[in-house]
Design a protein around this motif. Structure first.
Motif, PDB file in Angstrom:
ATOM      1  N   VAL B 136      29.208 -69.113   3.143  1.00 38.59           N
ATOM      2  CA  VAL B 136      28.603 -70.404   2.801  1.00 38.59           C
ATOM      3  C   VAL B 136      27.769 -70.949   3.950  1.00 38.59           C
ATOM      4  CG1 VAL B 136      29.088 -72.809   2.171  1.00 38.59           C
ATOM      5  CG2 VAL B 136      30.445 -70.968   1.157  1.00 38.59           C
ATOM      6  N   LEU B 137      28.260 -70.777   5.194  1.00 37.84           N
ATOM      7  CA  LEU B 137      27.549 -71.335   6.350  1.00 37.84           C
ATOM      8  C   LEU B 137      26.678 -70.299   7.051  1.00 37.84           C
ATOM      9  CD1 LEU B 137      30.487 -73.465   7.804  1.00 37.84           C
ATOM     10  CD2 LEU B 137      28.717 -74.152   6.176  1.00 37.84           C
ATOM     11  N   GLY B 138      26.589 -69.122   6.459  1.00 35.90           N
ATOM     12  CA  GLY B 138      25.792 -68.049   7.059  1.00 35.90           C
ATOM     13  C   GLY B 138      24.529 -67.788   6.260  1.00 35.90           C
ATOM     14  N   ILE B 139      24.004 -66.599   6.454  1.00 40.93           N
ATOM     15  CA  ILE B 139      22.718 -66.264   5.837  1.00 40.93           C
ATOM     16  C   ILE B 139      22.756 -66.391   4.312  1.00 40.93           C
ATOM     17  CG2 ILE B 139      21.157 -64.307   5.429  1.00 40.93           C
ATOM     18  CD1 ILE B 139      20.729 -65.715   8.088  1.00 40.93           C
ATOM     19  N   THR B 140      23.870 -66.025   3.692  1.00 44.01           N
ATOM     20  CA  THR B 140      23.880 -66.068   2.220  1.00 44.01           C
ATOM     21  C   THR B 140      23.842 -67.511   1.712  1.00 44.01           C
ATOM     22  OG1 THR B 140      26.284 -65.724   2.298  1.00 44.01           O
ATOM     23  CG2 THR B 140      24.916 -63.804   1.859  1.00 44.01           C
ATOM     24  N   GLY B 141      24.585 -68.410   2.371  1.00 47.12           N
ATOM     25  CA  GLY B 141      24.530 -69.819   1.979  1.00 47.12           C
ATOM     26  C   GLY B 141      23.167 -70.436   2.276  1.00 47.12           C
ATOM     27  N   LEU B 142      22.625 -70.102   3.441  1.00 48.90           N
ATOM     28  CA  LEU B 142      21.298 -70.609   3.808  1.00 48.90           C
ATOM     29  C   LEU B 142      20.245 -70.132   2.808  1.00 48.90           C
ATOM     30  CD1 LEU B 142      21.395 -69.981   7.674  1.00 48.90           C
ATOM     31  CD2 LEU B 142      21.523 -72.199   6.523  1.00 48.90           C
ATOM     32  N   THR B 143      20.387 -68.889   2.378  1.00 52.65           N
ATOM     33  CA  THR B 143      19.457 -68.334   1.395  1.00 52.65           C
ATOM     34  C   THR B 143      19.462 -69.178   0.122  1.00 52.65           C
ATOM     35  OG1 THR B 143      19.734 -66.115   2.291  1.00 52.65           O
ATOM     36  CG2 THR B 143      18.970 -66.270   0.018  1.00 52.65           C
ATOM     37  N   ALA B 144      20.649 -69.525  -0.348  1.00 49.64           N
ATOM     38  CA  ALA B 144      20.770 -70.336  -1.556  1.00 49.64           C
ATOM     39  C   ALA B 144      20.076 -71.690  -1.370  1.00 49.64           C
ATOM     40  CB  ALA B 144      22.247 -70.540  -1.895  1.00 49.64           C
ATOM     41  N   TRP B 145      20.369 -72.335  -0.270  1.00 50.16           N
ATOM     42  CA  TRP B 145      19.843 -73.679  -0.017  1.00 50.16           C
ATOM     43  C   TRP B 145      18.318 -73.664   0.093  1.00 50.16           C
ATOM     44  CZ3 TRP B 145      17.072 -76.723   3.344  1.00 50.16           C
ATOM     45  CH2 TRP B 145      17.367 -78.095   3.403  1.00 50.16           C
ATOM     46  N   ILE B 146      17.803 -72.690   0.838  1.00 44.43           N
ATOM     47  CA  ILE B 146      16.364 -72.629   1.123  1.00 44.43           C
ATOM     48  C   ILE B 146      15.563 -72.234  -0.126  1.00 44.43           C
ATOM     49  CG2 ILE B 146      14.668 -71.237   2.404  1.00 44.43           C
ATOM     50  CD1 ILE B 146      16.698 -71.559   4.828  1.00 44.43           C
ATOM     51  N   ALA B 168      27.866 -63.679  -3.121  1.00 45.86           N
ATOM     52  CA  ALA B 168      27.909 -64.656  -2.021  1.00 45.86           C
ATOM     53  C   ALA B 168      26.799 -65.684  -2.138  1.00 45.86           C
ATOM     54  CB  ALA B 168      27.795 -63.917  -0.689  1.00 45.86           C
ATOM     55  N   THR B 169      25.585 -65.251  -2.457  1.00 43.39           N
ATOM     56  CA  THR B 169      24.471 -66.194  -2.587  1.00 43.39           C
ATOM     57  C   THR B 169      24.514 -66.895  -3.941  1.00 43.39           C
ATOM     58  OG1 THR B 169      23.077 -64.930  -1.074  1.00 43.39           O
ATOM     59  CG2 THR B 169      21.950 -66.403  -2.596  1.00 43.39           C
ATOM     60  N   GLY B 170      24.670 -66.122  -5.004  1.00 42.59           N
ATOM     61  CA  GLY B 170      24.627 -66.685  -6.354  1.00 42.59           C
ATOM     62  C   GLY B 170      25.652 -67.777  -6.580  1.00 42.59           C
ATOM     63  N   SER B 171      26.853 -67.601  -6.043  1.00 43.50           N
ATOM     64  CA  SER B 171      27.902 -68.604  -6.268  1.00 43.50           C
ATOM     65  C   SER B 171      27.544 -69.918  -5.577  1.00 43.50           C
ATOM     66  CB  SER B 171      29.259 -68.070  -5.794  1.00 43.50           C
ATOM     67  OG  SER B 171      29.218 -67.715  -4.429  1.00 43.50           O
ATOM     68  N   VAL B 172      26.855 -69.858  -4.446  1.00 46.97           N
ATOM     69  CA  VAL B 172      26.426 -71.088  -3.769  1.00 46.97           C
ATOM     70  C   VAL B 172      25.235 -71.706  -4.502  1.00 46.97           C
ATOM     71  CG1 VAL B 172      25.576 -72.066  -1.602  1.00 46.97           C
ATOM     72  CG2 VAL B 172      27.337 -70.302  -1.559  1.00 46.97           C
ATOM     73  N   VAL B 173      24.317 -70.866  -4.983  1.00 49.49           N
ATOM     74  CA  VAL B 173      23.166 -71.372  -5.757  1.00 49.49           C
ATOM     75  C   VAL B 173      23.657 -72.214  -6.934  1.00 49.49           C
ATOM     76  CG1 VAL B 173      21.287 -70.691  -7.325  1.00 49.49           C
ATOM     77  CG2 VAL B 173      21.601 -69.489  -5.148  1.00 49.49           C
ATOM     78  N   GLY B 174      24.583 -71.656  -7.703  1.00 51.36           N
ATOM     79  CA  GLY B 174      25.058 -72.355  -8.895  1.00 51.36           C
ATOM     80  C   GLY B 174      25.741 -73.665  -8.559  1.00 51.36           C
ATOM     81  N   GLN B 175      26.541 -73.657  -7.488  1.00 47.74           N
ATOM     82  CA  GLN B 175      27.251 -74.879  -7.122  1.00 47.74           C
ATOM     83  C   GLN B 175      26.288 -75.943  -6.574  1.00 47.74           C
ATOM     84  OE1 GLN B 175      31.557 -74.109  -5.602  1.00 47.74           O
ATOM     85  NE2 GLN B 175      30.413 -72.277  -5.043  1.00 47.74           N
ATOM     86  N   LEU B 176      25.295 -75.517  -5.799  1.00 45.02           N
ATOM     87  CA  LEU B 176      24.287 -76.488  -5.327  1.00 45.02           C
ATOM     88  C   LEU B 176      23.506 -77.065  -6.511  1.00 45.02           C
ATOM     89  CD1 LEU B 176      22.767 -74.809  -2.109  1.00 45.02           C
ATOM     90  CD2 LEU B 176      24.150 -76.901  -2.211  1.00 45.02           C
ATOM     91  N   ALA B 177      23.200 -76.222  -7.474  1.00 45.13           N
ATOM     92  CA  ALA B 177      22.464 -76.705  -8.657  1.00 45.13           C
ATOM     93  C   ALA B 177      23.319 -77.704  -9.446  1.00 45.13           C
ATOM     94  CB  ALA B 177      22.041 -75.534  -9.533  1.00 45.13           C
ATOM     95  N   LYS B 178      24.622 -77.448  -9.548  1.00 44.86           N
ATOM     96  CA  LYS B 178      25.523 -78.407 -10.203  1.00 44.86           C
ATOM     97  C   LYS B 178      25.517 -79.738  -9.434  1.00 44.86           C
ATOM     98  CE  LYS B 178      28.061 -78.288 -13.131  1.00 44.86           C
ATOM     99  NZ  LYS B 178      27.774 -78.702 -14.550  1.00 44.86           N
TER     100      LYS B 178
END
Lengths: 352, 352
Positions: B136-146, B168-178
């Protein structure tokens, strides 16, 4: 003697692949509208020119798109230049020339206020022609201007590649990109078209996609890769272009003439380059950008008047009877520049 | 007794399709670096965790991409969490934990200033874990946010569809979108993953792309079409999504895990919808947006601390010897959430 007839071309069936003359459309003779048909705010017009455009193939498919599909039995849709025969509108008088997207493939039409624009000679450059209103100064020219403004955004020294470069839109795209200082590579379907691009329009490179070494020549023509790709064609050309996409390149998705007739579409295999090269691949439809039309028309008229934008027209005579065959020819690449059908010469007297 | 050895995994050959354990990579035992190997400004570190990511498959292809390909004979590239054993740098002291993209698949590495970041516990939420620095706090989370900030831009009430949603990325994307008020549809490869998406992460709909009625369920799940599609997968899922693109939709092109291993790529046949629906389809690479990292990390840490972002890790034990098999497993969908390899437990004492 019976009432005058009005030849009209209607959609008869949806083609699965190529349009088949005599089958896809039917020619009907309806009772002609007369001055008595007019309500307040309407004009009776006779069509002089039909614009023939690649997008027409997509309009007769029953798919979700930017316009509802032309219905079976409906008059075929298209832009026309026409002359007003009778007017009950305050916007036009008999004898005025107008452009309209609401008449379609018919000899005579009744149009209401808002469905037509009266041609004003003041907005034309001295060397302008009536038919430029369907070319450089019409929807195809506006399409070029708007797609470059919103998506392509070529910078001086960048490489811009245009597919369908000898067509009505592509030829304006390439010339606008040259004016903006870009290096321009045009792709077309014959050596003659390629010569027109390089010799007349001063494109830096012209490529014939039918030549056997097209891919190799494409690579050689894009040593620094592609910054802007203008897609009128889709299919293999789009795929090859994606393979040559530069970092942060823009792919202006305007049309896909190679795919409109295809029953089974082929997707671009190099789509993964969209990630690797951070490509922005964006579709647009000119009708979404009406607010840009005045600025676009003014600039296009300026460059046309200056001779910085050249154009060619392929005008087919023979009237509505040959509209179907002419449209089929468009997909075989018969035209260079704008393809028009002359239904009636503007120098012929108006018929009432 | 000889010098200590340093197990390192090097690229042995470029796979044409799937990675083949024991063939694609080779395990070599090099003489271990020691404190005597260090120059001023360097640290000697021992690797604790390796991050395993879909993009790794693309890094070993010899194609033009956002990073040069890993060379034959070069140590396999990847993000690691490591512990400093010896330091001649002013940035770190022995015992510090660091993250680095410059160590790769090796037990021990020498890193120079600028090649590592010291882990600061002040930037972690109370419930944060060391390994969140690769999730979440690494590249995969940053990828989702950016990707959501620059391309996806979901608005409240819009439909966001995420492929690879249990990764790792997709799960953060969906939660940020929610969190941003969107309706979220997640696509994954097993019923268990789908349950995790809907029950734990509160996605509105979860779809298993392996089910026989996937296309029908996809249509039912997108009655108002798709406003934002997050593509981690490519191939058929991208094609189906293009068929359901809403007008002016954004397709965030992040990766194509279904295509990385494929010798022959398949392009999306529905590409013509990019024009019809004015789709903006844009690729991006997280490393281009370093200026966004601080704001992204702060927001992600905030939501993680609030429990608004949940995460799962799949941590494989066994060290570097099983790195190849673990990477192969990633492409078979063995992981839910972030996939990590534990080379050495942080609770084991440092080795000098």
């Amino acid at each position: 003697m019976g009432a005058r007839q009005n030849l009209t071309i209607q959609l008869a069936e949806r083609p699965r692949g190529d349009i088949i003359p005599g089958q896809t459309f039917r020619q009907v003779r309806l009772t002609a509208p007369t001055v008595n048909s007019l309500s307040e705010g309407q004009v009776l017009v006779e069509v002089l020119y039909l614009s023939l455009d690649p997008a027409m193939r997509s309009w007769i498919n029953d798919v979700r798109s930017y316009l509802p599909p032309v219905a079976i039995g409906e008059t075929m849709r298209g832009t026309v230049i026409a002359r007003v025969l009778e007017s009950r509108s305050h916007s036009a008088v008999a004898g005025d020339l107008i452009t309209s997207f609401n008449a379609g493939w018919t000899e005579l039409a009744v149009l209401s206020d808002g469905q037509f624009d009266v041609v004003s000679s003041s907005s034309m450059p001295a060397n302008g022609k009536l038919t430029d209103l369907m070319g450089v100064l019409g929807i195809t020219g506006l399409t070029a201007w708007i797609g470059l403004k919103h998506i392509g955004q070529p910078k001086p020294g960048e490489t811009v590649v245009v597919s369908g470069a000898a067509g009505a839109t592509g030829s304006v795209v390439g010339q606008l990109a040259k004016i903006r200082g870009a290096r321009v590579v045009g792709i077309a379907g014959s050596d003659e078209k390629v010569r027109w691009l390089t010799e007349e329009l001063k494109f830096d490179v012209g490529l014939n996609y039918k030549s056997s070494d097209f891919r190799e020549k494409f690579e050689n023509a894009t040593p620094d890769y592609i910054n802007v790709f203008w897609d009128n064609v889709g299919g293999e050309q789009l795929d090859v272009a994606l393979g040559r996409a530069a970092k942060n390149s823009r792919f202006v998705m305007c049309g896909g003439i190679s795919q409109y007739n295809a029953a089974l579409h082929e997707g671009p295999r190099n789509i993964t380059n969209v990630v690797y090269q951070r490509v922005r691949m964006q579709g647009f439809v000119v009708f979404d950008h009406i607010e840009d039309y005045p600025a676009a028309r003014a600039e296009l008229a300026h460059w046309l008047g200056e001779g910085k934008i050249k154009r060619k027209e392929t005008i087919i005579k023979g009237g509505l009877r040959v509209a179907e065959q002419t449209l089929v020819g468009l997909f075989r690449g018969t035209n260079t520049g704008k393809l028009l059908l002359e239904q009636k010469s503007p120098s012929d007297p108006g018929t009432t």
